[in-house]
Design a protein around this motif. Structure first.
Motif, PDB file in Angstrom:
ATOM      1  N   ARG A   1      -9.122  24.858  -4.349  1.00 38.16           N
ATOM      2  CA  ARG A   1      -7.699  24.958  -4.004  1.00 38.16           C
ATOM      3  C   ARG A   1      -6.950  25.803  -5.011  1.00 38.16           C
ATOM      4  NH1 ARG A   1      -7.813  19.496  -2.533  1.00 38.16           N
ATOM      5  NH2 ARG A   1      -6.914  18.726  -4.463  1.00 38.16           N
ATOM      6  N   SER A   2      -7.262  25.556  -6.293  1.00 37.66           N
ATOM      7  CA  SER A   2      -6.476  26.249  -7.306  1.00 37.66           C
ATOM      8  C   SER A   2      -6.799  27.735  -7.368  1.00 37.66           C
ATOM      9  CB  SER A   2      -6.672  25.587  -8.668  1.00 37.66           C
ATOM     10  OG  SER A   2      -7.984  25.802  -9.104  1.00 37.66           O
TER      11      SER A   2
ATOM     12  N   GLU B   1       1.063  27.844 -22.386  1.00 41.44           N
ATOM     13  CA  GLU B   1       0.440  28.505 -21.244  1.00 41.44           C
ATOM     14  C   GLU B   1      -1.059  28.301 -21.238  1.00 41.44           C
ATOM     15  OE1 GLU B   1       1.983  32.503 -21.027  1.00 41.44           O
ATOM     16  OE2 GLU B   1       3.774  31.709 -20.052  1.00 41.44           O
ATOM     17  N   LYS B   2      -1.479  27.121 -21.660  1.00 42.33           N
ATOM     18  CA  LYS B   2      -2.903  26.823 -21.615  1.00 42.33           C
ATOM     19  C   LYS B   2      -3.092  25.597 -20.742  1.00 42.33           C
ATOM     20  CE  LYS B   2      -6.144  25.994 -24.917  1.00 42.33           C
ATOM     21  NZ  LYS B   2      -6.365  25.659 -26.316  1.00 42.33           N
ATOM     22  N   GLY B   3      -3.858  25.756 -19.676  1.00 37.64           N
ATOM     23  CA  GLY B   3      -4.130  24.617 -18.801  1.00 37.64           C
ATOM     24  C   GLY B   3      -2.854  23.974 -18.301  1.00 37.64           C
ATOM     25  N   LEU B   4      -2.844  22.648 -18.391  1.00 38.92           N
ATOM     26  CA  LEU B   4      -1.732  21.899 -17.820  1.00 38.92           C
ATOM     27  C   LEU B   4      -0.643  21.629 -18.867  1.00 38.92           C
ATOM     28  CD1 LEU B   4      -1.280  20.933 -15.018  1.00 38.92           C
ATOM     29  CD2 LEU B   4      -2.281  18.747 -15.597  1.00 38.92           C
TER      30      LEU B   4
ATOM     31  N   LEU C   1       2.130  28.302 -13.850  1.00 36.51           N
ATOM     32  CA  LEU C   1       1.220  27.153 -13.886  1.00 36.51           C
ATOM     33  C   LEU C   1      -0.165  27.407 -13.287  1.00 36.51           C
ATOM     34  CD1 LEU C   1       1.201  24.244 -14.905  1.00 36.51           C
ATOM     35  CD2 LEU C   1       1.963  23.526 -12.658  1.00 36.51           C
ATOM     36  N   PRO C   2      -0.260  27.978 -12.053  1.00 35.44           N
ATOM     37  CA  PRO C   2      -1.604  28.206 -11.502  1.00 35.44           C
ATOM     38  C   PRO C   2      -2.455  29.112 -12.389  1.00 35.44           C
ATOM     39  CG  PRO C   2       0.055  28.497  -9.811  1.00 35.44           C
ATOM     40  CD  PRO C   2       0.783  28.368 -11.100  1.00 35.44           C
TER      41      PRO C   2
ATOM     42  N   SER D   1      -2.191  29.467 -15.801  1.00 33.85           N
ATOM     43  CA  SER D   1      -2.650  28.795 -17.015  1.00 33.85           C
ATOM     44  C   SER D   1      -3.694  27.738 -16.686  1.00 33.85           C
ATOM     45  CB  SER D   1      -1.486  28.197 -17.804  1.00 33.85           C
ATOM     46  OG  SER D   1      -0.574  27.546 -16.980  1.00 33.85           O
ATOM     47  N   LEU D   2      -3.619  27.197 -15.459  1.00 34.21           N
ATOM     48  CA  LEU D   2      -4.644  26.239 -15.042  1.00 34.21           C
ATOM     49  C   LEU D   2      -6.009  26.896 -14.973  1.00 34.21           C
ATOM     50  CD1 LEU D   2      -2.988  24.104 -12.278  1.00 34.21           C
ATOM     51  CD2 LEU D   2      -3.897  23.353 -14.459  1.00 34.21           C
TER      52      LEU D   2
ATOM     53  N   LYS E   1      -2.236  18.742  -5.042  1.00 29.58           N
ATOM     54  CA  LYS E   1      -2.283  19.621  -3.876  1.00 29.58           C
ATOM     55  C   LYS E   1      -2.590  21.053  -4.260  1.00 29.58           C
ATOM     56  CE  LYS E   1       0.594  17.460  -0.350  1.00 29.58           C
ATOM     57  NZ  LYS E   1       1.949  17.464   0.215  1.00 29.58           N
ATOM     58  N   ILE E   2      -1.976  21.536  -5.337  1.00 33.14           N
ATOM     59  CA  ILE E   2      -2.262  22.930  -5.694  1.00 33.14           C
ATOM     60  C   ILE E   2      -3.573  23.038  -6.456  1.00 33.14           C
ATOM     61  CG2 ILE E   2       0.173  23.608  -5.691  1.00 33.14           C
ATOM     62  CD1 ILE E   2      -0.105  23.921  -8.753  1.00 33.14           C
ATOM     63  N   GLY E   3      -4.314  21.971  -6.551  1.00 32.76           N
ATOM     64  CA  GLY E   3      -5.688  22.095  -7.024  1.00 32.76           C
ATOM     65  C   GLY E   3      -5.922  21.767  -8.477  1.00 32.76           C
ATOM     66  N   VAL E   4      -5.175  20.797  -9.024  1.00 34.25           N
ATOM     67  CA  VAL E   4      -5.473  20.374 -10.388  1.00 34.25           C
ATOM     68  C   VAL E   4      -6.450  19.214 -10.303  1.00 34.25           C
ATOM     69  CG1 VAL E   4      -4.502  19.586 -12.555  1.00 34.25           C
ATOM     70  CG2 VAL E   4      -3.145  21.019 -11.053  1.00 34.25           C
ATOM     71  N   ARG E   5      -7.528  19.318 -11.057  1.00 27.86           N
ATOM     72  CA  ARG E   5      -8.545  18.263 -11.026  1.00 27.86           C
ATOM     73  C   ARG E   5      -7.981  16.951 -11.545  1.00 27.86           C
ATOM     74  NH1 ARG E   5     -14.363  19.016 -11.788  1.00 27.86           N
ATOM     75  NH2 ARG E   5     -14.980  20.932 -10.747  1.00 27.86           N
TER      76      ARG E   5
ATOM     77  N   PHE F   1      -0.052  27.516  -1.734  1.00 27.82           N
ATOM     78  CA  PHE F   1       0.706  26.633  -0.847  1.00 27.82           C
ATOM     79  C   PHE F   1       2.201  26.901  -0.920  1.00 27.82           C
ATOM     80  CE2 PHE F   1      -3.103  24.213  -1.771  1.00 27.82           C
ATOM     81  CZ  PHE F   1      -3.444  23.728  -0.528  1.00 27.82           C
TER      82      PHE F   1
ATOM     83  N   ALA G   1     -14.896  20.024  -7.066  1.00 27.26           N
ATOM     84  CA  ALA G   1     -15.069  21.409  -6.635  1.00 27.26           C
ATOM     85  C   ALA G   1     -13.946  21.809  -5.687  1.00 27.26           C
ATOM     86  CB  ALA G   1     -16.421  21.575  -5.957  1.00 27.26           C
TER      87      ALA G   1
ATOM     88  N   SER H   1     -10.897  20.688  -5.755  1.00 24.41           N
ATOM     89  CA  SER H   1      -9.709  20.945  -6.565  1.00 24.41           C
ATOM     90  C   SER H   1      -9.736  22.373  -7.086  1.00 24.41           C
ATOM     91  CB  SER H   1      -9.652  19.981  -7.751  1.00 24.41           C
ATOM     92  OG  SER H   1      -9.266  18.716  -7.317  1.00 24.41           O
ATOM     93  N   ASP H   2     -10.893  22.739  -7.664  1.00 23.55           N
ATOM     94  CA  ASP H   2     -11.011  24.093  -8.204  1.00 23.55           C
ATOM     95  C   ASP H   2     -10.828  25.132  -7.109  1.00 23.55           C
ATOM     96  OD1 ASP H   2     -11.454  22.930 -10.551  1.00 23.55           O
ATOM     97  OD2 ASP H   2     -13.624  23.270 -10.603  1.00 23.55           O
TER      98      ASP H   2
END
Lengths: 615, 253
Positions: free
Chosen positions: B86-87, A263-266, B111-112, B114-115, A535-539, B92, B81, B83-84
């Motif tokens: 959006r997250s 549960e850390k980042g990706l 996931l969102p 932990s991101l 799309k959900i905003g991962v760099r 969505f 920026a 991307s950040d």
């Protein structure tokens, strides 16, 4: 009409077909390259140091065939997956199933034949280039090796034609089994993640037992002989495949269970991708592991045989040079060498024999080899016995008198006074008084030892030539100097070294194409995952990091296990090599560097597919 | 007066290079969505509604005009920026769910979080809470392949919601669902909007889905065509929407 349609379908997916064709061509050309060596009996028997070399090549052929078999089967199922959807569409439009299956059959065979022709052509080319390059590099000359070798060509052609026919039949059967709907929706079927039970744990343990048996038989190869090779071949190959099918997924699963890490980042995504990939890649990873083992093993063996030359030479002669009455030119040459040890022994040549001054010998005794056992190989000592005055060697047998020459000193004198200098003249040890009385020409024998014999090869060569002319010997006369020992050892091992490097490069190329092929062919399925994450905003950087991490593990496991195979497998050569592990890190390091470069290339290619640059 | 969440002013999106055949996907669209609103965007195929959604969701850049979301002007932001942004600020829900099928539902929803670097200890309760709201607690440990389409879309909604975004953007979320599942999803969304005050923007061409909204913006040929508010029951609103859609067809011809 249908044929026309299918040709246009083929054109629209030409990129995938190029990947497929490249993979097939690679495996065919490498199979051929291997066979040019394996089937050229005369060449390998004339040039190998290993007695049952032919058998080693048979074993290698079997292994390569297994590996190739899996590879071709996979490549062809990939071909089927490329066409499924399109064929499904033709069938919904009313094309008959038997026509479609015939089309599929034809396509598999045609692609096979095309790749066979190109593959053999590439194989001949590669064999030619690599062969002549290595021969030049190793100063090894043999007319016995042929890049274009008809028997190998025929075997390769038969083997692959059979393989393509089998896979064409398998593709046809698969086509016959599925329904139209399954075909049309072939690309939306989700990848199943297999559930694992007790059976897996059992199989995982079995795989480790198999590997241990294989390792043991390699370590005790001396006792098991050919049986050991067969046992190792079977247990290690099956153990590796089983290990990747059972043990590795368990490891990844265990890694996934660590909630904090996941549960850390990706990480959740990365490990899920990895889990899924390891499950779908098990056979390929096992194949890659075997290829790594073969490739790194061949290169390491080749290098060890090369290193072995110096070990053998140093073990046979402690001193780099023995020189009697050096001339001015010889002295100049000697001055250029940083000797760590130099000895001089005075003697007088009379008509009764050659009298050596005992004091010189006793005060600066030469080091001689301990030849008591194998473990002592290369170790030296000073003669420990007393040197009796009047002891002698050589000369007419019935003339012999005086005290017995101790064994150690016998050896030392043979070294100080090589046979070729004064032929069979008697050698007598004289104390100072006796020496003074002897009437004759004074001479001096010189022994020199440096730590860098192999750095001054040209100097030794010159000295040898000068000695020959000084002693009025013909230039093709054999003299047992350290340098001539070196040249004969090198000539002796060159063939084996050559085979090691040649096969190492071939297996490396095949390994590269195998793993890259599998990763890239699966990549199109991952496109939508990466797109969704973006799309959900991962760099982008985070996605890149995830890719590097995921593929790192994919590359890591085969490397670790392959190198363990190699390290233990080198023990096999201990019956012929003095120190099979001498500088073993060097070929492995070289191998790792190539492997790392190849890892970066794969990640970049993969990124190009799943995350194209901005539109 | 509530604070605006989305402000779109005079946004244009042009395809094709200047001087060549230019086509306006969006031609000067302006509107505002306030906090806690449930807004629908409707229009026939090719009207520009998907382009509008892409521009608002920062996936595509407007050629001209300004888009502000939660107070930030997204037209001036850099790729990273965005991307950040959006997250953190957007949630969505897509037509085809877009769940990662190699993760469990729980992991998908988490996931969102932990991101954004939320610690593992805090993630659990948040996922549980949002799962309860959407009624998917029982299937959290399953893989997406094992659940129905409706459940998948609820999971996607939970994922869109879990990090408390400024607005949820729905792109035809009922498009792949049967009517029963569609209704239950729309009810859940209405519930989120009314009980929890979540702002929602829904792009759809389905009048039934749209009738759950409070306000509907119609666009045609890249321009704002009409705006209607829900005054009475959902059924009446549905009929009203159908009328507008019928007009949309005729006026064009």
């Amino acid at each position: 009409m249908l044929f026309k349609l299918s040709m246009s379908g083929l054109r629209s997916k030409y990129k995938d077909y190029i990947v497929l064709l490249a993979g097939l061509v690679m495996s065919i050309s490498i199979f051929y390259m291997f066979q040019t060596l394996a089937m050229n009996k005369a060449f390998i028997e004339a040039n190998a140091m290993i007695g049952p070399i032919q058998f080693v090549f048979y074993a290698g052929s079997v292994l390569l065939s297994i590996v190739t078999f899996f590879y071709i089967l996979y490549a062809n199922s990939f071909l089927l997956s490329l066409r499924q959807k399109e064929f499904g569409m033709y069938m919904t439009l009313g094309a008959r199933k038997n026509k479609i299956t015939r089309l599929m059959f034809m396509e598999t065979v045609v692609i096979g034949l095309i790749s066979l022709v190109i593959g053999i052509a590439v194989g001949v080319g590669l064999a030619q280039v690599i062969g002549s390059m290595l021969m030049k590099e190793l100063e090894f000359n043999s007319d016995g090796y042929h890049a274009l070798y008809l028997p190998s060509l025929i075997v390769t052609a038969i083997f692959f034609t059979a393989l393509f026919l089998i896979s064409a039949i398998m593709n046809t059967i698969k086509m016959l089994r599925v329904t139209v709907l399954q075909l049309v929706h072939a690309d939306v079927q989700t990848d199943k993640i297999a559930k694992r039970g007790k059976k897996t744990v059992f199989a995982a343990i079995l795989s480790i037992i198999l590997l241990l048996i294989g390792y043991a038989s390699m370590i005790f190869m001396t006792y098991l002989q050919q049986l050991g090779v067969i046992i190792a071949l079977i247990t290690i190959t099956s153990g590796t495949y089983l290990l990747f099918m059972t043990f590795l997924p368990l490891i990844i699963l265990a890694m996934k269970r660590n909630k904090k890490r996941i549960e850390k980042g990706l990480n959740a995504f990365t490990y899920a991708q990895l889990n899924f990939r390891i499950n779908s890649l098990t056979k390929v990873l096992a194949t890659v592991t075997m290829l790594i083992a073969l490739s790194a093993g061949s290169i390491t063996a080749g290098m060890s045989f090369k290193n072995n030359i110096m070990i053998m030479v140093d073990g046979a002669d402690y001193y780099d040079v023995t020189l009697h009455n050096p001339t001015k030119a010889e002295k100049e040459l000697l001055a250029s060498i940083p000797f760590t040890e130099q000895k001089e022994y005075r003697y007088k040549v009379s008509d009764k024999g050659i009298y050596y001054l005992k004091d010189d010998l006793m005060n600066h005794p030469p080091r001689i080899m301990i030849r008591a056992s194998k473990e002592d190989f290369g170790k030296t000592k000073v003669p420990d016995a007393e040197l009796p005055t009047g002891a002698e060697i050589r000369g007419e047998k019935n003339d012999k008198h005086g005290p017995q020459m101790p064994n150690d000193w016998y050896e030392a004198m043979e070294m100080i006074q090589p046979y070729y200098v004064y032929k069979g003249e008697r050698v007598i040890i004289a104390d100072q008084q006796m020496y003074d009385r002897v009437q004759g020409k004074e001479g001096v024998a010189l022994l020199g030892k440096s730590d860098q014999f192999d750095a001054h090869l040209s100097t030794w060569k010159q000295i040898d030539a000068m000695q020959k002319s000084k002693l009025k010997l013909t230039s093709d006369q054999y003299i047992n100097t350290k340098y001539s020992n070196y040249t004969s050892f090198r000539a002796f091992s060159a063939g084996t070294v050559y085979m090691g490097f040649f096969l190492g490069i071939a297996f490396l190329a095949m390994m590269a194409s195998c793993l890259m092929f599998k990763i890239l062919t699966g990549a199109s399925k991952d496109i939508h995952r990466y797109e969704m994450l973006r799309k959900i905003g991962v760099r982008r950087e985070l996605l890149m990091k995830s890719m590097y991490k995921e593929l790192f593990y994919v590359f890591l496991f085969p490397a670790i296990i392959g190198i363990i195979h190699v390290l233990i497998g080198m023990e096999m050569f201990s019956f012929i090599l003095v120190h099979p592990y001498f500088r073993v890190w060097l070929p492995i390091l070289i191998f790792l560097v190539i492997y790392a470069v190849y890892y970066f290339i794969t990640v970049q290619l993969y990124r190009g597919i799943v995350m194209p640059r901005k539109k | 007066m509530k604070t605006p969440v989305v402000e779109v002013s005079n946004v244009k999106k042009v395809y094709g290079k200047a001087g060549e055949n230019q086509s306006y996907a969006l031609n000067g669209v302006s509107f505002t969505i306030h906090e806690g609103e449930f807004v629908g965007i409707m229009g026939p195929s090719g009207s520009g509604k998907t382009t509008l959604l892409n521009v608002i969701s920062t996936l595509d850049q407007a050629t001209e005009g300004m888009v502000r979301i939660a107070g930030s002007d997204i037209t001036k932001m850099k790729q990273g920026a965005l991307s950040d942004f959006r997250s953190q600020k957007l949630g969505f829900i897509f037509q085809d769910f877009n769940l990662l099928e190699n993760l469990t539902i729980y992991e998908n929803i988490a996931l969102p979080l932990s991101l954004q670097g939320v610690t593992s200890r805090q993630i659990g309760p948040k996922v549980q809470k949002v799962a309860e709201t959407l009624g998917i607690t029982a299937i959290l440990h399953k893989n997406p392949a094992e659940v129905s389409g409706g459940q998948k879309q609820r999971c996607a909604a939970a994922r869109a919601l879990v990090h408390e975004p400024a607005i949820i953007l729905g792109d035809e979320p009922t498009g792949a669902l049967d009517s029963k599942n569609a209704t239950s999803l729309l009810t859940a969304m209405t519930n989120l909007n009314q009980e929890h005050g979540v702002s929602i923007m829904l792009v759809t061409h389905d009048a039934y889905s749209a009738s759950y909204c409070e306000r509907i913006l119609f666009i045609q040929d890249g321009e704002m065509y009409k705006e209607i508010h829900r005054q009475s029951s959902r059924e009446d609103f549905y009929r009203e929407i159908l009328d507008v859609l019928a007009d949309l067809g005729t006026t064009k011809a």
